[in-house]
Every structure is written in structure tokens, then in C-alpha cells.
Design an enzyme around this catalytic site. Structure first.
Site, mmCIF file in Angstrom:
data_model
loop_
_atom_site.group_PDB
_atom_site.id
_atom_site.type_symbol
_atom_site.label_atom_id
_atom_site.label_comp_id
_atom_site.label_asym_id
_atom_site.label_seq_id
_atom_site.Cartn_x
_atom_site.Cartn_y
_atom_site.Cartn_z
ATOM 1 N N ASP A 70 -33.562 38.036 -114.512
ATOM 2 C CA ASP A 70 -33.819 39.210 -115.335
ATOM 3 C C ASP A 70 -33.032 39.097 -116.640
ATOM 4 O O ASP A 70 -31.810 39.152 -116.642
ATOM 5 C CB ASP A 70 -33.421 40.477 -114.581
ATOM 6 N N SER A 120 -38.859 45.303 -117.800
ATOM 7 C CA SER A 120 -38.913 44.543 -116.552
ATOM 8 C C SER A 120 -40.037 44.984 -115.622
ATOM 9 O O SER A 120 -40.414 44.225 -114.727
ATOM 10 C CB SER A 120 -37.575 44.650 -115.811
ATOM 11 N N GLU A 244 -19.755 53.475 -97.122
ATOM 12 C CA GLU A 244 -18.690 52.689 -97.727
ATOM 13 C C GLU A 244 -17.818 53.525 -98.654
ATOM 14 O O GLU A 244 -16.631 53.224 -98.847
ATOM 15 C CB GLU A 244 -19.289 51.514 -98.501
ATOM 16 N N GLU A 298 -24.857 48.204 -101.467
ATOM 17 C CA GLU A 298 -24.268 49.174 -102.374
ATOM 18 C C GLU A 298 -25.195 50.385 -102.489
ATOM 19 O O GLU A 298 -26.399 50.276 -102.247
ATOM 20 C CB GLU A 298 -24.055 48.570 -103.769
ATOM 21 N N ASP A 346 -29.188 40.720 -116.940
ATOM 22 C CA ASP A 346 -29.761 41.738 -117.815
ATOM 23 C C ASP A 346 -28.745 42.837 -118.117
ATOM 24 O O ASP A 346 -28.546 43.226 -119.267
ATOM 25 C CB ASP A 346 -30.999 42.324 -117.137
#
Length: 539
Positions: A70, A120, A244, A298, A346
Site C-alpha cells: 500500500d 486504496s 488487551e 489490535e 502508506d
């Protein structure tokens, strides 16, 4: 004995030259040798021999791996090559990336139907679905209008990943961005807006019109065998604490409909039947990736490689390896889309931080190299490309071997120093005391240093230049010349006998090539060592 004959053939000067040329290397050329015509003539001769030995592999591709960088334009590739060599202790310019050993090269034109400089989503629809589209739309033809839900209905286009699954192949997505990001989402979603990550990101009238968010489509549109990346916040009910980061409300789940999409996806996988006690769920450690086909590491995007917690988050190389090991169990083959650290290439460029971007590009190259070790070029078509480039450049008459992040050797017209790397626009623009601040060491070498930009913007922008397409394996020779970006999906579909190219005589059972001269970027190190020993003995 036959074995000695084979060894003698392998150690012949011609074969050794081929092996030494084709293997990725970062050897430092001595300055004295480079001053002689013989050095350059011999290097060109080796390249000619490699080119003459190359033959197209015109057979069906059992496996497809599509690496997408990307924002990885040609200037980024060139700078990453130099940085790779400098990390290895060389001057850098003579370095070779693993992807650069691929024998077939093309350029792709990246414009979308409505934009000269693309995004994108429109580009992802092109190289994955095979049609040019409008910017910010996913998996839809150009008849769909950005942000208009109802224009999506009847204008859906299927990706090569979806078609590969229908053909009985295993399919997977690996990304260091959120898995709902525009690039991977083009592989499975049909959305009039790339920003509709979860239902909470959609206007209520859009939901009433029947459009589904991208996270929902990830689980329900295509039976994807491997999903590795970030983005778990969009998969969990609103206010659900992140496993997390339980004390950070900004990382909580966002879904208004109360659905736990990770649980829904796991319930359809065989691995879920073994129970959550084995570590299944939305939170995982880097070591746990070896046991699962689905992990979201994440709440949103994964961390930059230079900021990554190696205990909790795997690298793109580790995720790519795990995905291949799972997918290759299918005798019908597989399709793997890898938006590796490239999604973060990117992001690094957008923030004006060149060191972050180039480090991600090097990690991409390491993933390409590892994929080459785990597959065979006789049955696996590997393609490396980018969706678009950036207004990133490096120049300033820098000397050979100078740090890619360093200063130009002469001052600018304003009598102040500047870095070789610069951006055409972005957050690096700065005026202090009526002028541009001078760049200085060691600050310019810091991982978060923002290179200067000519035009002030909150985020640096994409550029509209062509991007490279590098290919190796069956039908890789289809990638040549200057092509429209949507051609990539068609060449892949043809190589793997996917719709609409599945009814051809060549689309029988896949077979392995015999005696192929197609080269792999990962050659046996023992052969290279033997070659070097042979040259030393001769000398």
C-alpha cells in the site's frame, strides 16, 4: 558417479554465475573493481545469461500469492533497496530486494474512473476484482456512487479471492492494517463507502436501505480460511472492553447491533470446536499465532514494525508463514492476499515519516522471501505490486553510500541544510522565524523524524504515477509492458483457471513443471557456498 556429475554441473562457472546473480545479495563492490570496464561487462554478461536461460512457465497455477504494498511506489522501492543494503553494512545502492529477483515486470496505471490520483479502495477493486471503479467504493463497478447505499445493489463485482474459494481453493488475508481496511476489504466486501467499517460508522438511513458494514461482510460474504491482522474493535459489541487494553475506552468495541462477529466466524471454523480454552478469541500473542487461522491483534491498525511489541504482536513475516502453512494443506491449492507492513508504508508516508515507511517496505520484502522458501515457483504464481504511489522522493546529489535518511552534501539556496528525502506535501512543512528550519544530525535519523514538505497538509497525499508489478511462477510472463491496473486480476484469474477463464482446455488438473528454468529468489545457500569455494580455488 551420477551425483558427482550433477555436482560438477552445478559448480560450472556458467551455473555459478547464474546462482550468484539470482540470489538476493548485499555484497559491497570494491571501489577499485568498479573502476574497471571488466566489472560492469561481467555483471551484464551474467544478466544476459540469466535472461537467455529464462523460459515461460505456461501452465496452470495451483497457488496464488498476491503481495500488495500500500503506497509502495517506485521511489519507495528504490529507497528501501538502499536502506536494506545499509542495514547489512553495505553502501546500499548495489543491494537487491528479494522481489527484484522476480523475472517478469510490468507497470500498472493506477487512476480510477473518477480520479487521476487514486485511493486504496478504487485501486483495490481494480487489481482484485478486475474492473476500474470510483474512488472510495469497494467491490462495485463504476455505476456505484460513493456514499449512496442503493447504488451498490446490482453493481457488485467478485474478487479473485472469492472466485478462488468457489473453485475449491483455500483463501486467506494477512494485513498489518485493520482487516476492514480498503485494500483487504476489496477482496470480500461490496460497499459504497470504504469507511463503513462497522454499523456504527454508517448513516442510519443506509442501514435502513439494507447495506451491510464491512466487518459484517468479512464474516458472511466469503468463507475465508485465514484472517490475520488488526480491527477487532469493529467486530465487538459497543462498549465491550478490549481484551488487551481494558482500561482504555477508546479501544472498546463499536458495534451497535450487539453482534460478536469474531465468535460468529470462529463458530464456523473447525478450530473453534476445540474450545476457547486453547486460546481462541480476539486477543492473541505472537506465539499464539502458530496455533490459529484467525487472529485480530489490535483494535484497529497494527503497530509500525519499529514500534511493534514482539511479545504480543507477530511480524508480517510470521503471519505470512503461518497463513501459507495452513492454506497449503488444501490439495486444490490456495489464494493468499498479503497487505503486509505495506498498509503501514502508506501510513508512514502520510505522516511524513520516511524511516517508518521504508522499514515496513523491507518487512514486506522479507515476507516475500519467506513465501518463496515455503512454496515452489513451479506451481505458485507470486505477484508483488502496489495500489498507488506517494509524493515521496530522494535526491540532492548525495554521494554513494550516504545514509538514505541523511543530509544532502550542499546547502540549499537559503543557506540551510536539507535531507535527501523530501515530500511534495504533508505535515513536514514548517516555517520558523520567517524561513525553513535547517535539518540536522542526528535528528534526521530518528524513526519518527518528519522529512520536510513543500506544501502544508495535515497528511501527505498519494501520487498518480504508475506502480510496478513483479511476478514469478506459472503464467508470470503475462505481466509485461504497461497495463491498466485491473489487468492484474484478469492475469491472475487466467493463470489459476478462475472464472471467467475456467472453461479452457488448459484448465485440467494442475501439474508440476518438469525441467523448468523458472527461477526462485531463494536458492540453496549450500550451492552458493560451493560456488564461492570453487571460484576461490580457481583464483
Amino acid at each position: 558417479p551420477r551425483s558427482l556429475q550433477v555436482m560438477g554441473w552445478l559448480l560450472s562457472p556458467r551455473i555459478c554465475f547464474l546462482l550468484l546473480f539470482l540470489a538476493p545479495r548485499t555484497a559491497i563492490a570494491t571501489s577499485d573493481a568498479e573502476k574497471t570496464p571488466h566489472y560492469w561487462n561481467e555483471g551484464a554478461r551474467r544478466r544476459l545469461e540469466a535472461a537467455l536461460a529464462l523460459q515461460p512457465v505456461a501452465q496452470r497455477a495451483k497457488n496464488i500469492i498476491l503481495f500488495m504494498g500500500d503506497g509502495m511506489g517506485l521511489p519507495t522501492v528504490s529507497a528501501a533497496r538502499i536502506y536494506k543494503g545499509q542495514l547489512a553494512g553495505g553502501s546500499g545502492e548495489e543491494s537487491v530486494l528479494a522481489m527484484e529477483t522476480f523475472p517478469h515486470v510490468a507497470l500498472a496505471k493506477t487512476y480510477t474512473i473518477d480520479r487521476q490520483v487514486p485511493d486504496s479502495a478504487g485501486t483495490g477493486t481494480a487489481y482484485l476484482c478486475g474492473v476500474k471503479a470510483n474512488a472510495k467504493t469497494l467491490g462495485l463497478s463504476g455505476a456505484a456512487i460513493y456514499g449512496k447505499c442503493r447504488t451498490a445493489f446490482g453493481n457488485e463485482v467478485d474478487s479473485v479471492l472469492h472466485r478462488a474459494r468457489l473453485a475449491g481453493k483455500s483463501v486467506g488475508i494477512v494485513t498489518t492494517t485493520r482487516v476492514q481496511h480498503a485494500s483487504p476489504a476489496a477482496a470480500y466486501a461490496h460497499s459504497a463507502s470504504r469507511s463503513w467499517y462497522a454499523d456504527a460508522n454508517m448513516p442510519r438511513e443506509t442501514l435502513r436501505d439494507g447495506c451491510k458494514d464491512i466487518a459484517y461482510q468479512l464474516v458472511h460474504n466469503t468463507d475465508i480460511n485465514v484472517i490475520l491482522g488488526g480491527g477487532r474493535a469493529y467486530m465487538s459489541p459497543r462498549w465491550t472492553p478490549d481484551p488487551e487494553y481494558p482500561d482504555d475506552p477508546a479501544q472498546n468495541g463499536t458495534r451497535r447491533d450487539g453482534r460478536d462477529l469474531v465468535a460468529e466466524w470462529l463458530s464456523t471454523r473447525e478450530v473453534a470446536q476445540r474450545g476457547r480454552s486453547a486460546g481462541h478469541g480476539v486477543c492473541a500473542t505472537a506465539t499464539a499465532v502458530s496455533s490459529l487461522s484467525g487472529r485480530l491483534f489490535e483494535p484497529k491498525d497494527m503497530k509500525y514494525e519499529l514500534n511493534r511489541n514482539t511479545t504480543t504482536d507477530p511480524s508480517i513475516v510470521e503471519m505470512t508463514e503461518k497463513a501459507i502453512r495452513i492454506l497449503r494443506r488444501n490439495p486444490n491449492g490456495f489464494f493468499l492476499f498479503v497487505e503486509d507492513e505495506c498498509g503501514r508504508i502508506d501510513h508512514g508516508h502520510h505522516s511524513g515519516r520516511a524511516k517508518q515507511a521504508l522499514t515496513e517496505a523491507i518487512m514486506l520484502d522479507r515476507a516475500v522471501a519467506r513465501a518463496g522458501e515455503l512454496t515452489e515457483p513451479s506451481d505458485t504464481l507470486t505477484v508483488v505490486t502496489a495500489d498507488h504511489s506517494h509524493v515521496f522522493t530522494f535526491g540532492g546529489n548525495t554521494l554513494r553510500g550516504a545514509s538514505i535518511f541523511g543530509l544532502a552534501p550542499k546547502k540549499a539556496k537559503d543557506k540551510r541544510t536539507y535531507t535527501s528525502i523530501l515530500y511534495g506535501n504533508g505535515p513536514g512543512y514548517s516555517i520558523r522565524d520567517g524561513g525553513r528550519p535547517a535539518a540536522s544530525l542526528p535528528a534526521v535519523e530518528d524513526k519518527d523524524y518528519r522529512q520536510q514538505a513543500a506544501v502544508p497538509l495535515d497528511l501527505e497525499t498519494h501520487s498518480g504515477e504508475d506502480v510496478m508489478v513483479l511476478a514469478q511462477g506459472p503464467m508470470a510472463h503475462l505481466f509485461h509492458g504497461v497495463q491498466e491496473q485491473h489487468y492484474i486480476a484478469h492475469a491472475i484469474a487466467y493463470a489459476a483457471c478462475l472464472k471467467p477463464y475456467d472453461a479452457r482446455s488448459r484448465c485440467g488438473a494442475p501439474r508440476r513443471a518438469s525441467g523448468s528454468t523458472q527461477h526462485s529468489p531463494q536458492l540453496p545457500l549450500t550451492l552458493l557456498a560451493l560456488c564461492m569455494s570453487a571460484f576461490m580455488v580457481v583464483g
